[in-house]
Design an enzyme around this catalytic site. Structure first.
Site, PDB file in Angstrom:
ATOM      1  N   GLU A   1      25.378  18.534   4.158  1.00  0.00           N
ATOM      2  CA  GLU A   1      24.255  17.659   4.529  1.00  0.00           C
ATOM      3  C   GLU A   1      24.131  16.481   3.557  1.00  0.00           C
ATOM      4  O   GLU A   1      23.999  15.328   3.977  1.00  0.00           O
ATOM      5  CB  GLU A   1      22.972  18.493   4.515  1.00  0.00           C
ATOM      6  CG  GLU A   1      21.727  17.715   4.868  1.00  0.00           C
ATOM      7  CD  GLU A   1      20.476  18.531   4.581  1.00  0.00           C
ATOM      8  OE1 GLU A   1      20.092  19.339   5.442  1.00  0.00           O
ATOM      9  OE2 GLU A   1      19.894  18.373   3.497  1.00  0.00           O
TER      10      GLU A   1
ATOM     11  N   GLY B   1      14.941  23.705  11.482  1.00  0.00           N
ATOM     12  CA  GLY B   1      13.550  23.962  11.118  1.00  0.00           C
ATOM     13  C   GLY B   1      13.395  24.639   9.775  1.00  0.00           C
ATOM     14  O   GLY B   1      13.481  25.871   9.677  1.00  0.00           O
TER      15      GLY B   1
HETATM   16  C1  LIG Z   1      11.022  11.500   9.156  1.00  0.00           C
HETATM   17  C2  LIG Z   1      11.269  12.844   8.571  1.00  0.00           C
HETATM   18  C3  LIG Z   1      12.172  13.698   9.184  1.00  0.00           C
HETATM   19  C4  LIG Z   1      12.368  14.990   8.686  1.00  0.00           C
HETATM   20  N1  LIG Z   1      13.176  15.863   9.370  1.00  0.00           N
HETATM   21  C5  LIG Z   1      13.213  17.175   8.990  1.00  0.00           C
HETATM   22  C6  LIG Z   1      13.882  18.156   9.786  1.00  0.00           C
HETATM   23  O1  LIG Z   1      14.485  17.833  10.818  1.00  0.00           O
HETATM   24  N2  LIG Z   1      13.831  19.446   9.405  1.00  0.00           N
HETATM   25  C7  LIG Z   1      13.154  19.859   8.275  1.00  0.00           C
HETATM   26  O2  LIG Z   1      13.144  21.060   7.993  1.00  0.00           O
HETATM   27  N3  LIG Z   1      12.510  18.947   7.495  1.00  0.00           N
HETATM   28  C8  LIG Z   1      12.523  17.635   7.821  1.00  0.00           C
HETATM   29  N4  LIG Z   1      11.846  16.710   7.049  1.00  0.00           N
HETATM   30  C9  LIG Z   1      11.107  17.168   5.892  1.00  0.00           C
HETATM   31  C10 LIG Z   1      11.715  16.730   4.569  1.00  0.00           C
HETATM   32  O3  LIG Z   1      12.853  17.510   4.305  1.00  0.00           O
HETATM   33  C11 LIG Z   1      10.615  16.854   3.507  1.00  0.00           C
HETATM   34  O4  LIG Z   1       9.658  15.832   3.764  1.00  0.00           O
HETATM   35  C12 LIG Z   1      11.166  16.720   2.129  1.00  0.00           C
HETATM   36  O5  LIG Z   1      11.989  17.820   1.824  1.00  0.00           O
HETATM   37  C13 LIG Z   1      10.052  16.646   1.087  1.00  0.00           C
HETATM   38  O6  LIG Z   1       9.117  17.668   1.303  1.00  0.00           O
HETATM   39  P1  LIG Z   1       7.544  17.312   1.420  1.00  0.00           P
HETATM   40  O7  LIG Z   1       7.413  16.165   2.351  1.00  0.00           O
HETATM   41  O8  LIG Z   1       6.791  18.542   1.722  1.00  0.00           O
HETATM   42  O9  LIG Z   1       7.176  16.799  -0.015  1.00  0.00           O
HETATM   43  P2  LIG Z   1       6.568  17.615  -1.200  1.00  0.00           P
HETATM   44  O10 LIG Z   1       7.365  18.838  -1.467  1.00  0.00           O
HETATM   45  O11 LIG Z   1       5.104  17.773  -0.982  1.00  0.00           O
HETATM   46  O12 LIG Z   1       6.803  16.595  -2.389  1.00  0.00           O
HETATM   47  C14 LIG Z   1       6.082  15.332  -2.462  1.00  0.00           C
HETATM   48  C15 LIG Z   1       6.645  14.539  -3.630  1.00  0.00           C
HETATM   49  O13 LIG Z   1       6.497  15.279  -4.841  1.00  0.00           O
HETATM   50  C16 LIG Z   1       7.760  15.469  -5.461  1.00  0.00           C
HETATM   51  N5  LIG Z   1       7.810  16.793  -6.093  1.00  0.00           N
HETATM   52  C17 LIG Z   1       7.426  17.983  -5.565  1.00  0.00           C
HETATM   53  N6  LIG Z   1       7.628  18.974  -6.445  1.00  0.00           N
HETATM   54  C18 LIG Z   1       8.190  18.398  -7.553  1.00  0.00           C
HETATM   55  C19 LIG Z   1       8.660  18.891  -8.808  1.00  0.00           C
HETATM   56  N7  LIG Z   1       8.620  20.189  -9.111  1.00  0.00           N
HETATM   57  N8  LIG Z   1       9.189  18.015  -9.688  1.00  0.00           N
HETATM   58  C20 LIG Z   1       9.237  16.690  -9.406  1.00  0.00           C
HETATM   59  N9  LIG Z   1       8.809  16.155  -8.229  1.00  0.00           N
HETATM   60  C21 LIG Z   1       8.296  17.002  -7.316  1.00  0.00           C
HETATM   61  C22 LIG Z   1       8.792  15.331  -4.350  1.00  0.00           C
HETATM   62  O14 LIG Z   1      10.048  14.956  -4.858  1.00  0.00           O
HETATM   63  C23 LIG Z   1       8.161  14.277  -3.463  1.00  0.00           C
HETATM   64  O15 LIG Z   1       8.485  13.009  -3.948  1.00  0.00           O
HETATM   65  C24 LIG Z   1      11.686  15.396   7.513  1.00  0.00           C
HETATM   66  C25 LIG Z   1      10.807  14.508   6.860  1.00  0.00           C
HETATM   67  C26 LIG Z   1      10.593  13.263   7.386  1.00  0.00           C
HETATM   68  C27 LIG Z   1       9.602  12.352   6.698  1.00  0.00           C
END
Ligand SMILES: Cc1cc2nc3c(=O)[nH]c(=O)nc-3n(C[C@H](O)[C@H](O)[C@H](O)COP(=O)(O)OP(=O)(O)OC[C@H]3O[C@@H](n4cnc5c(N)ncnc54)[C@H](O)[C@@H]3O)c2cc1C
Length: 385
Positions: A243, A121
């Site tokens: 990872e 998490g």
């Molecule tokens: C199916 C699925 C399973 C998952 N499982 C887990 C889990 O088990 N545990 C857990 O903790 N998380 C989990 N995640 C979460 C996952 O790690 C995050 O979705 C991922 O890290 C991206 O975060 P976000 O979705 O909040 O995107 P955001 O941080 O909102 O980013 C959205 C987009 O903007 C880009 N971006 C953001 N900031 C910048 C920047 N400064 N420069 C350039 N680009 C930027 C990102 O690269 C991305 O493309 C899961 C996600 C999915 C979809």
């Protein structure tokens, strides 16, 4: 046993197990968005998910190279290791930073399959990739922590007994560095759910058993703390290389699956009186996808070797993850193009694997964050965020 023989044994063992779970098994679960309970149980019973647990605790004491081979072969068979990979990549935190009591209590039970450690998490709805800003708090009162907040995208939470959770234990205003004051807790979900923890499933484009978690004053014993309070971000970072390598291996498995299927289909499908694979417009993209998957694999192997020797591998692990995720996604697109209309039909599994492999350009870390890491930490460019 020489390492090459061990690796070959592992590959053939995992392949044999996966043969009992053919395309139809995964297709049916995908349609119903059901967890592959029987498959994960079989892998656990065969000991594969305990690869990284030391022998003294009932595991096989193998390295990340071997663990990554297991993940790769699962995906290469057409299955999806996303159902069970967290046990591999969260293990390092428990092994390196867990107390003796935690290790003695949990590791033998995880190794035997009595307990499942499949939930990790970190992500939160309002802070996304900016992990140090996470808002879920754990407040110490005597012998307990009270947890408040919300997590999102926490996969397999409904199919896990334990949750490795990262929370803020010291307010961000009271710490020198924003990465200070975060802590890791090992939560027993069996007692938490219904007593302050609520799980809400999220339906996604692929079968991934992901969820939202709501913590409303969940009370847990202080002994759930892993390592030192306030050092959790460091522990999280320590686990990321493993990872990255494991996910890269899954992508290599996916990439090889797409290339195998596309090649076979291109040989068999006859249009205009010849196999479509005779056309350079079909064979060159498949050949290029193959080249890119195999190049990514070299970086994954290199990263895993460095990791297992205890040498720095941040750059290699990140490069492996980026290259492999891009290569498997390219191979997925090529496979759909090669199959033409049939690439869209559920019965051919290409569309399912296409949806599954797309995830790895976004999670567990998105490609942009890897590029930001490379720019800053490898090339010495100014931090961009
Ligand atoms: C199916 C699925 C399973 C998952 N499982 C887990 C889990 O088990 N545990 C857990 O903790 N998380 C989990 N995640 C979460 C996952 O790690 C995050 O979705 C991922 O890290 C991206 O975060 P976000 O979705 O909040 O995107 P955001 O941080 O909102 O980013 C959205 C987009 O903007 C880009 N971006 C953001 N900031 C910048 C920047 N400064 N420069 C350039 N680009 C930027 C990102 O690269 C991305 O493309 C899961 C996600 C999915 C979809």
């Amino acid at each position: 046993m020489p390492q090459a023989d061990l690796h070959e044994d592992l590959r053939s063992g995992v392949r044999a197990l996966c043969r009992d779970y053919p395309d139809t098994y995964w297709r049916e679960l995908d349609a119903k968005r059901e967890y592959p309970e029987a498959f994960v149980r079989a892998l656990t019973d065969a000991g594969y998910l305990a690869a990284l647990i030391p022998e003294e605790y009932g595991g096989s004491g193998l390295g990340v190279s071997e663990a990554s081979i297991i993940m790769e072969e699962i995906n290469r068979s057409g299955a999806n290791a996303g159902a069970c990979h967290a046990q591999m990549y969260t293990m390092g935190t428990l092994l390196r930073h867990g107390s003796d009591a935690q290790k003695r209590t949990y590791l033998p039970q995880i190794a035997s399959g009595k307990l499942r450690l499949q939930a990790f998490g970190v992500s939160e709805p309002t802070t996304g990739s900016d992990t140090t800003q996470l808002k879920t708090t754990a407040t110490r009162t005597g012998g307990t922590y009270i947890i408040r907040g919300q997590k999102i995208w926490i996969s397999r939470a409904e199919h896990s007994d334990l949750l490795l959770l990262i929370v803020r234990t010291t307010p961000i205003a009271d710490v020198k560095k924003r990465s200070d004051g975060l802590s890791v807790l090992l939560i027993d979900m069996r007692t938490a759910v219904g007593n302050g923890l609520t799980i809400r499933p999220i339906r996604t484009m692929m079968n991934h058993a992901t969820t939202e978690l709501f913590f409303d004053d969940l009370e847990v014993p202080a002994e759930t703390l892993v390592g030192e309070e306030g050092k959790g971000f460091r522990y999280l970072i320590d686990g990321l290389n493993a990872e990255r390598i494991l996910i890269a291996a899954e992508c290599v498995g996916d990439g090889r699956w797409f290339v195998d299927r596309a090649t076979k289909y291109a040989k068999d499908r006859v249009v205009f009186n010849r196999p479509i694979g005779q056309n350079q417009g079909i064979q060159f993209p498949i050949a290029r996808a193959h080249v890119n998957v195999e190049a990514a694999n070299l970086m994954r192997v290199r990263a895993a070797e460095l990791f297992d020797r205890g040498e720095p591998c941040g750059a290699e692990a990140n490069m492996a993850k980026l290259l492999a995720a891009d290569a498997s996604w390219e191979a997925a697109n090529v496979a759909v193009q090669t199959y033409g209309g049939f690439g869209f039909a559920e019965d051919y599994d290409v569309e399912r694997k296409f949806r599954e492999t797309k995830l790895y350009q976004v999670a567990p870390i998105s490609t942009n964050m890897i590029l930001a890491y490379m720019a800053e930490h490898v090339l010495g460019l100014p931090r961009s965020y």
